[in-house]
Design a protein around this motif. Structure first.
Motif, PDB file in Angstrom:
ATOM      1  N   ARG A  81       0.832  14.743 104.933  1.00 37.30           N
ATOM      2  CA  ARG A  81      -0.439  15.449 104.685  1.00 37.30           C
ATOM      3  C   ARG A  81      -1.426  14.580 103.916  1.00 37.30           C
ATOM      4  O   ARG A  81      -2.615  14.506 104.264  1.00 37.30           O
ATOM      5  N   GLU A  82      -0.942  13.897 102.885  1.00 40.37           N
ATOM      6  CA  GLU A  82      -1.839  13.115 102.045  1.00 40.37           C
ATOM      7  C   GLU A  82      -2.390  11.883 102.758  1.00 40.37           C
ATOM      8  O   GLU A  82      -3.558  11.530 102.587  1.00 40.37           O
ATOM      9  N   VAL A  83      -1.577  11.235 103.565  1.00 42.23           N
ATOM     10  CA  VAL A  83      -2.085  10.066 104.281  1.00 42.23           C
ATOM     11  C   VAL A  83      -3.058  10.508 105.375  1.00 42.23           C
ATOM     12  O   VAL A  83      -4.062   9.832 105.648  1.00 42.23           O
ATOM     13  N   MET A  84      -2.812  11.662 105.981  1.00 39.51           N
ATOM     14  CA  MET A  84      -3.752  12.201 106.965  1.00 39.51           C
ATOM     15  C   MET A  84      -5.074  12.549 106.293  1.00 39.51           C
ATOM     16  O   MET A  84      -6.149  12.315 106.863  1.00 39.51           O
ATOM     17  N   TYR A  85      -4.986  13.086 105.090  1.00 44.46           N
ATOM     18  CA  TYR A  85      -6.219  13.416 104.356  1.00 44.46           C
ATOM     19  C   TYR A  85      -7.051  12.168 104.110  1.00 44.46           C
ATOM     20  O   TYR A  85      -8.277  12.188 104.321  1.00 44.46           O
ATOM     21  N   GLN A  86      -6.427  11.108 103.653  1.00 44.08           N
ATOM     22  CA  GLN A  86      -7.159   9.874 103.381  1.00 44.08           C
ATOM     23  C   GLN A  86      -7.817   9.321 104.642  1.00 44.08           C
ATOM     24  O   GLN A  86      -8.973   8.874 104.622  1.00 44.08           O
ATOM     25  N   ILE A  87      -7.096   9.353 105.740  1.00 42.19           N
ATOM     26  CA  ILE A  87      -7.619   8.818 107.004  1.00 42.19           C
ATOM     27  C   ILE A  87      -8.802   9.642 107.501  1.00 42.19           C
ATOM     28  O   ILE A  87      -9.870   9.103 107.817  1.00 42.19           O
ATOM     29  N   PHE A  88      -8.630  10.962 107.561  1.00 43.54           N
ATOM     30  CA  PHE A  88      -9.689  11.802 108.109  1.00 43.54           C
ATOM     31  C   PHE A  88     -10.863  11.956 107.148  1.00 43.54           C
ATOM     32  O   PHE A  88     -11.999  12.159 107.585  1.00 43.54           O
ATOM     33  N   SER A  90     -11.982   9.462 105.328  1.00 39.61           N
ATOM     34  CA  SER A  90     -12.745   8.242 105.619  1.00 39.61           C
ATOM     35  C   SER A  90     -13.566   8.413 106.891  1.00 39.61           C
ATOM     36  O   SER A  90     -14.742   8.043 106.941  1.00 39.61           O
ATOM     37  N   ILE A  91     -12.946   8.988 107.899  1.00 42.75           N
ATOM     38  CA  ILE A  91     -13.643   9.199 109.171  1.00 42.75           C
ATOM     39  C   ILE A  91     -14.826  10.146 108.985  1.00 42.75           C
ATOM     40  O   ILE A  91     -15.904   9.944 109.557  1.00 42.75           O
ATOM     41  N   SER A  92     -14.643  11.192 108.168  1.00 48.68           N
ATOM     42  CA  SER A  92     -15.733  12.149 107.937  1.00 48.68           C
ATOM     43  C   SER A  92     -16.913  11.487 107.240  1.00 48.68           C
ATOM     44  O   SER A  92     -18.055  11.935 107.381  1.00 48.68           O
ATOM     45  N   LYS A  93     -16.644  10.406 106.486  1.00 52.34           N
ATOM     46  CA  LYS A  93     -17.698   9.663 105.790  1.00 52.34           C
ATOM     47  C   LYS A  93     -18.215   8.490 106.620  1.00 52.34           C
ATOM     48  O   LYS A  93     -18.991   7.665 106.127  1.00 52.34           O
ATOM     49  N   LYS A  94     -17.778   8.431 107.890  1.00 53.14           N
ATOM     50  CA  LYS A  94     -18.182   7.351 108.806  1.00 53.14           C
ATOM     51  C   LYS A  94     -17.673   5.989 108.339  1.00 53.14           C
ATOM     52  O   LYS A  94     -18.291   4.957 108.608  1.00 53.14           O
ATOM     53  N   ASN A  95     -16.538   6.000 107.652  1.00 53.29           N
ATOM     54  CA  ASN A  95     -15.918   4.752 107.212  1.00 53.29           C
ATOM     55  C   ASN A  95     -14.627   4.510 107.973  1.00 53.29           C
ATOM     56  O   ASN A  95     -14.013   5.450 108.487  1.00 53.29           O
ATOM     57  N   SER A  96     -14.191   3.263 108.018  1.00 54.49           N
ATOM     58  CA  SER A  96     -12.918   2.933 108.646  1.00 54.49           C
ATOM     59  C   SER A  96     -11.791   3.271 107.676  1.00 54.49           C
ATOM     60  O   SER A  96     -11.889   2.982 106.480  1.00 54.49           O
ATOM     61  N   PRO A  97     -10.725   3.883 108.169  1.00 54.45           N
ATOM     62  CA  PRO A  97      -9.596   4.201 107.296  1.00 54.45           C
ATOM     63  C   PRO A  97      -8.987   2.947 106.683  1.00 54.45           C
ATOM     64  O   PRO A  97      -9.048   1.861 107.262  1.00 54.45           O
ATOM     65  N   ASN A  98      -8.416   3.113 105.524  1.00 50.71           N
ATOM     66  CA  ASN A  98      -7.735   2.021 104.846  1.00 50.71           C
ATOM     67  C   ASN A  98      -6.545   1.543 105.680  1.00 50.71           C
ATOM     68  O   ASN A  98      -5.808   2.354 106.251  1.00 50.71           O
ATOM     69  N   GLU A  99      -6.364   0.237 105.759  1.00 54.33           N
ATOM     70  CA  GLU A  99      -5.277  -0.325 106.567  1.00 54.33           C
ATOM     71  C   GLU A  99      -3.909   0.150 106.093  1.00 54.33           C
ATOM     72  O   GLU A  99      -3.009   0.397 106.902  1.00 54.33           O
ATOM     73  N   GLU A 100      -3.741   0.270 104.793  1.00 50.77           N
ATOM     74  CA  GLU A 100      -2.461   0.723 104.256  1.00 50.77           C
ATOM     75  C   GLU A 100      -2.181   2.173 104.654  1.00 50.77           C
ATOM     76  O   GLU A 100      -1.041   2.550 104.954  1.00 50.77           O
ATOM     77  N   ASP A 101      -3.237   3.003 104.692  1.00 49.80           N
ATOM     78  CA  ASP A 101      -3.072   4.391 105.126  1.00 49.80           C
ATOM     79  C   ASP A 101      -2.659   4.451 106.589  1.00 49.80           C
ATOM     80  O   ASP A 101      -1.778   5.242 106.967  1.00 49.80           O
ATOM     81  N   LEU A 102      -3.286   3.630 107.417  1.00 52.37           N
ATOM     82  CA  LEU A 102      -2.921   3.602 108.841  1.00 52.37           C
ATOM     83  C   LEU A 102      -1.491   3.112 109.022  1.00 52.37           C
ATOM     84  O   LEU A 102      -0.753   3.614 109.875  1.00 52.37           O
ATOM     85  N   LYS A 103      -1.091   2.167 108.209  1.00 54.02           N
ATOM     86  CA  LYS A 103       0.282   1.655 108.278  1.00 54.02           C
ATOM     87  C   LYS A 103       1.268   2.767 107.951  1.00 54.02           C
ATOM     88  O   LYS A 103       2.276   2.947 108.650  1.00 54.02           O
ATOM     89  N   ARG A 104       0.983   3.504 106.905  1.00 51.48           N
ATOM     90  CA  ARG A 104       1.863   4.608 106.517  1.00 51.48           C
ATOM     91  C   ARG A 104       1.878   5.694 107.582  1.00 51.48           C
ATOM     92  O   ARG A 104       2.936   6.258 107.903  1.00 51.48           O
TER      93      ARG A 104
END
Length: 203
Positions: A81-88, A90-104
């Protein structure tokens, strides 16, 4: 995120509602995690129609017999849940998700997609997780699939937004025709914003 209704489902996508299982997510004082125990996770999963009542009962019995496994499944669910929150977020702010979050996140994909199979139903083929219902983490594959489906969509990511109510922090998929939705709920954060504007105008 009404406290009187702990299971508000306003995300318009399963993965969004799963992420929103933390009330007042961006408030250090008011933040409240709904998943304080494994039974709470199971209860929400039934409400979200991820698990049937029978599946939930079986899991709770198993959890009583294997509390350490249940605790591990709860930690796994919260981690996803928490890694999904960080990814989405970032997307809601028009930013690219953190690479470490995508890895997780991809670690979860690698774990659960091993059980993904092509199933034939008459003349139609579908993808289905062949994940044992008795596993403590049985509710996670469909939630993960909801997130993956949204991430790989071509145009739908533009509809991922974060509630403008501070410090709500909830995410949602904007299904409005003109993509004008601003709040998790007009009856909640939207109404508070309206009241706040009224008092500011009166002053």
């Amino acid at each position: 995120m009404s406290e009187t209704n702990p299971y508000m489902m306003v995300g318009e996508r399963l993965c969004m509602d799963f992420i929103n299982t933390v009330s007042w997510r961006e408030s250090a004082e008011k933040r409240r995690d709904w998943f304080t125990s494994y039974p709470k996770l199971v209860d929400w999963s039934v409400h979200a129609e991820v698990l049937t009542a029978q599946q939930a009962q079986n899991l709770l019995i198993a959890a009583g017999e294997n509390p350490s496994q249940a605790e591990q499944a709860l930690k796994q669910a919260i981690g996803l849940r928490e890694v999904m929150y960080q990814i989405f977020k970032s997307i809601s702010k028009k930013n690219s998700p953190n690479e470490e979050d995508l890895k997780r996140f991809n670690e979860y994909v690698s774990t659960f997609y091993r059980s993904l199979q092509v199933i034939q139903d008459e003349d139609q083929f579908t993808l289905k997780f062949n994940h044992p219902e008795k596993n403590m983490d049985a509710m996670l594959p469909p939630i993960l699939q909801s997130a993956v489906d949204l991430l790989v969509s071509k145009n739908e990511l533009e509809r991922v937004k974060q509630c403008e109510g501070d410090p709500c922090g909830w995410l949602f998929f904007d299904t409005s025709r003109n993509r004008s939705r601003r709040w998790c709920s007009m009856a909640d954060c939207g109404n508070r914003a309206k009241v706040r504007r009224f008092y500011q105008k009166e002053k």
